[in-house]
Scaffold this motif. Sequence first.
Motif, mmCIF file in Angstrom:
data_model
loop_
_atom_site.group_PDB
_atom_site.id
_atom_site.type_symbol
_atom_site.label_atom_id
_atom_site.label_comp_id
_atom_site.label_asym_id
_atom_site.label_seq_id
_atom_site.Cartn_x
_atom_site.Cartn_y
_atom_site.Cartn_z
ATOM 1 N N VAL B 9 23.437 29.161 5.441
ATOM 2 C CA VAL B 9 23.914 30.445 5.953
ATOM 3 C C VAL B 9 24.676 31.213 4.867
ATOM 4 O O VAL B 9 25.451 30.621 4.108
ATOM 5 C CB VAL B 9 24.868 30.249 7.159
ATOM 6 C CG1 VAL B 9 25.178 31.581 7.816
ATOM 7 C CG2 VAL B 9 24.274 29.284 8.167
ATOM 8 N N VAL B 11 27.333 34.359 4.855
ATOM 9 C CA VAL B 11 28.172 35.225 5.680
ATOM 10 C C VAL B 11 28.615 36.404 4.817
ATOM 11 O O VAL B 11 29.222 36.207 3.754
ATOM 12 C CB VAL B 11 29.405 34.465 6.209
ATOM 13 C CG1 VAL B 11 30.275 35.384 7.055
ATOM 14 C CG2 VAL B 11 28.972 33.243 7.017
ATOM 15 N N ASP B 13 30.720 39.890 4.722
ATOM 16 C CA ASP B 13 31.707 40.777 5.349
ATOM 17 C C ASP B 13 32.732 41.145 4.290
ATOM 18 O O ASP B 13 33.101 40.310 3.467
ATOM 19 C CB ASP B 13 32.392 40.068 6.534
ATOM 20 C CG ASP B 13 33.082 41.051 7.476
ATOM 21 O OD1 ASP B 13 33.951 41.816 6.995
ATOM 22 O OD2 ASP B 13 32.761 41.063 8.669
ATOM 23 N N ARG B 19 35.332 36.679 7.363
ATOM 24 C CA ARG B 19 34.436 35.659 6.790
ATOM 25 C C ARG B 19 34.955 34.261 7.125
ATOM 26 O O ARG B 19 34.192 33.366 7.477
ATOM 27 C CB ARG B 19 34.329 35.823 5.266
ATOM 28 C CG ARG B 19 33.642 37.097 4.812
ATOM 29 C CD ARG B 19 33.112 36.976 3.384
ATOM 30 N NE ARG B 19 34.120 36.643 2.404
ATOM 31 C CZ ARG B 19 34.882 37.529 1.767
ATOM 32 N NH1 ARG B 19 34.743 38.814 2.025
ATOM 33 N NH2 ARG B 19 35.770 37.138 0.873
ATOM 34 N N VAL B 22 34.230 33.412 10.772
ATOM 35 C CA VAL B 22 32.822 33.061 10.995
ATOM 36 C C VAL B 22 32.547 31.677 10.411
ATOM 37 O O VAL B 22 31.887 30.838 11.044
ATOM 38 C CB VAL B 22 31.887 34.123 10.371
ATOM 39 C CG1 VAL B 22 30.427 33.696 10.527
ATOM 40 C CG2 VAL B 22 32.097 35.488 11.015
ATOM 41 N N ARG B 23 33.071 31.425 9.214
ATOM 42 C CA ARG B 23 32.877 30.107 8.592
ATOM 43 C C ARG B 23 33.436 28.998 9.492
ATOM 44 O O ARG B 23 32.767 27.984 9.730
ATOM 45 C CB ARG B 23 33.557 30.074 7.225
ATOM 46 C CG ARG B 23 33.560 28.674 6.583
ATOM 47 C CD ARG B 23 34.359 28.658 5.297
ATOM 48 N NE ARG B 23 33.623 29.230 4.187
ATOM 49 C CZ ARG B 23 32.739 28.560 3.431
ATOM 50 N NH1 ARG B 23 32.487 27.286 3.696
ATOM 51 N NH2 ARG B 23 32.116 29.142 2.426
ATOM 52 N N LEU B 26 31.144 28.448 12.389
ATOM 53 C CA LEU B 26 29.923 27.752 11.982
ATOM 54 C C LEU B 26 30.189 26.272 11.740
ATOM 55 O O LEU B 26 29.386 25.412 12.131
ATOM 56 C CB LEU B 26 29.352 28.409 10.710
ATOM 57 C CG LEU B 26 28.752 29.807 10.886
ATOM 58 C CD1 LEU B 26 28.469 30.445 9.529
ATOM 59 C CD2 LEU B 26 27.470 29.747 11.715
ATOM 60 N N ILE B 34 27.386 26.812 3.871
ATOM 61 C CA ILE B 34 27.852 28.171 4.210
ATOM 62 C C ILE B 34 28.355 28.830 2.934
ATOM 63 O O ILE B 34 29.257 28.318 2.280
ATOM 64 C CB ILE B 34 28.998 28.120 5.249
ATOM 65 C CG1 ILE B 34 28.580 27.324 6.484
ATOM 66 C CG2 ILE B 34 29.423 29.538 5.630
ATOM 67 C CD1 ILE B 34 29.756 26.907 7.361
ATOM 68 N N GLU B 36 29.543 32.714 1.129
ATOM 69 C CA GLU B 36 30.147 33.983 1.549
ATOM 70 C C GLU B 36 29.922 35.069 0.498
ATOM 71 O O GLU B 36 29.793 34.776 -0.691
ATOM 72 C CB GLU B 36 31.662 33.814 1.756
ATOM 73 C CG GLU B 36 32.033 32.850 2.858
ATOM 74 C CD GLU B 36 33.545 32.713 3.009
ATOM 75 O OE1 GLU B 36 34.276 33.615 2.541
ATOM 76 O OE2 GLU B 36 33.994 31.708 3.584
ATOM 77 N N ILE B 56 24.423 36.220 8.252
ATOM 78 C CA ILE B 56 25.270 36.826 9.290
ATOM 79 C C ILE B 56 26.079 37.891 8.583
ATOM 80 O O ILE B 56 26.913 37.584 7.724
ATOM 81 C CB ILE B 56 26.188 35.774 9.952
ATOM 82 C CG1 ILE B 56 25.341 34.689 10.624
ATOM 83 C CG2 ILE B 56 27.109 36.444 10.975
ATOM 84 C CD1 ILE B 56 26.154 33.559 11.233
ATOM 85 N N SER B 57 25.810 39.150 8.919
ATOM 86 C CA SER B 57 26.380 40.237 8.121
ATOM 87 C C SER B 57 27.064 41.302 8.971
ATOM 88 O O SER B 57 26.568 41.686 10.028
ATOM 89 C CB SER B 57 25.264 40.907 7.301
ATOM 90 O OG SER B 57 25.753 42.030 6.602
ATOM 91 N N ASP B 58 28.174 41.765 8.450
ATOM 92 C CA ASP B 58 28.856 42.920 9.018
ATOM 93 C C ASP B 58 28.025 44.169 8.713
ATOM 94 O O ASP B 58 27.126 44.145 7.867
ATOM 95 C CB ASP B 58 30.257 43.027 8.382
ATOM 96 C CG ASP B 58 31.116 44.098 9.038
ATOM 97 O OD1 ASP B 58 30.884 44.410 10.221
ATOM 98 O OD2 ASP B 58 32.012 44.623 8.369
#
Lengths: 184, 129
Positions: B9, B11, B13, B19, B22-23, B26, B34, B36, B56-58
Amino acid sequence: MVGGLQRLDGLRPIHVVQGEQYVTDDPEAVLTTILGSCVSACMRDPLAGVGGMNHFLLPGARPGETDSVRHGVHAMELLVNALLGRGARRERLEVKLFGGARLIKGLTDVGALNAGFAEEFVRREGLQHVGGSLRGDSGRRIQYWPGSGRARQVFLPKQAEELIAIETRTPKPAPAQTGALELF
Amino acid sequence: MPAAASISVVVVDDQQTMRSLVRTGLQQLGFKDIREAGDGEAGLRQVLTGTTHLVISDFNMPKLDGLGLLRAIRSHEPIRGTAFIMLTGRADKELVQRAVQFGVNNYLVKPFTVAQLKEKIEAVFGPLT
């Protein structure tokens, strides 16, 4: 001066209630709020001439509760994004934090949790924390001029129940999936 | 049933705090790989230079926003199949509709819970183990 606060003749006062944020580039605007255990972040980009205020309370705040923190992060993000959308730059944002009082002894110090969250958010995001007033055991009335960055506060008499009622007068529902599109 | 630990993944943001949240979510779901990125350009570099199954994005980000990142990924043949979940605010219905046009796999309205994050990922990958 009125009760330690400046008269707002000729200015445009805008009251920010819990769960809301307001951003403006109007030099005549003054943002106001009343805080108990809630926290308001007052932010501005002096170069872009835009600033704003939010007013939030971590729902069911407990130390380390991730879902509660998510609401706080969201409240801060809404303010930051609204400022960036009006031309502000993240690296120029100046932040003042107010609120986080402990209104009722003996219960969980929700105010301290809110204050600690706000300070940690500002630190982790690398924003400039230039002032404010957090914690204590009295409510506050805040005036903030986003054009100049000036802020004034007056401590309010310790009437915890009344302050809590004011802060929760217009509670915003938790912004979950309501109104979401059903596309998937 | 894919194992969460087998899904890589990224992430994306611009807010470090988001971030991290979300981390953390997850990791609670069993994800191990993961990475970032703080903006869309950095996110695209991450996807181009390493194996990525899910982004997974802002949306609101400097340099390249979430829609721009989605479009870039969908236009690069080697990475166009990467699953993409967009993080949105409450009032972003129009954004979601545009993202659907560009091939977004799902979206998540902030603030969200770990259970909601899991639900959205499972809607794309199937039940996680």
